[in-house]
Design a protein around this motif. Sequence first.
Motif, PDB file in Angstrom:
ATOM      1  N   ALA A 212       9.792   7.502   0.350  1.00  0.00           N
ATOM      2  CA  ALA A 212       9.051   7.862   1.555  1.00  0.00           C
ATOM      3  C   ALA A 212       9.883   8.867   2.350  1.00  0.00           C
ATOM      4  O   ALA A 212      11.084   9.027   2.126  1.00  0.00           O
ATOM      5  CB  ALA A 212       8.783   6.608   2.382  1.00  0.00           C
TER       6      ALA A 212
ATOM      7  N   ASP B  75       0.815  -1.207   0.000  1.00  0.00           N
ATOM      8  CA  ASP B  75       0.000   0.000   0.000  1.00  0.00           C
ATOM      9  C   ASP B  75       0.850   1.259   0.000  1.00  0.00           C
ATOM     10  O   ASP B  75       0.540   2.236  -0.658  1.00  0.00           O
ATOM     11  CB  ASP B  75      -0.926   0.010   1.212  1.00  0.00           C
ATOM     12  CG  ASP B  75      -2.002  -1.057   1.102  1.00  0.00           C
ATOM     13  OD1 ASP B  75      -2.240  -1.555  -0.012  1.00  0.00           O
ATOM     14  OD2 ASP B  75      -2.590  -1.403   2.139  1.00  0.00           O
ATOM     15  N   ASN B  76       1.922   1.241   0.773  1.00  0.00           N
ATOM     16  CA  ASN B  76       2.810   2.398   0.878  1.00  0.00           C
ATOM     17  C   ASN B  76       4.259   1.975   0.705  1.00  0.00           C
ATOM     18  O   ASN B  76       5.011   1.924   1.673  1.00  0.00           O
ATOM     19  CB  ASN B  76       2.624   3.085   2.246  1.00  0.00           C
ATOM     20  CG  ASN B  76       1.252   3.686   2.390  1.00  0.00           C
ATOM     21  OD1 ASN B  76       0.798   4.415   1.517  1.00  0.00           O
ATOM     22  ND2 ASN B  76       0.579   3.372   3.482  1.00  0.00           N
TER      23      ASN B  76
END
Length: 125
Positions: free
Chosen positions: A21, A2-3
């Motif tokens: 990120a 998802d991330n």
Amino acid sequence: DDNPPVTIDESDDSPTLDTLAEEPPKSAYLKVLRTGSGAQVQDGTSVIANFAVWRWHDKSQSSNTWEGKGPQVIDLAGAMTGLREQLSDQRVGSRVVIVLPPELAQGDDTLVVVVDILAVIDHSK
């Protein structure tokens, strides 16, 4: 995923760093971008590969064989611990993105590595 901690732009011949990120992952991260169907990478082998390496904190690229010398031999016995662990069991024809924290890499920064596995050299034969 998802991330994912990193995304790679594969629109050109040479992959490029797309997004990171805010903070690097605390442990190794692996994402298979393309799954190959060739020989499996195992302990005691070397791989012939194209690869690119970026430092996490300044996004600087430290090597890129697509834009340089061409495919290189990576002797897994002498490779960074994290690289050896993450390439193990992958197959020829695969492209993977690996994020390695400093304790599994070299130096004091997290590394992002994209690897195209082109061939396996089995040293036991």
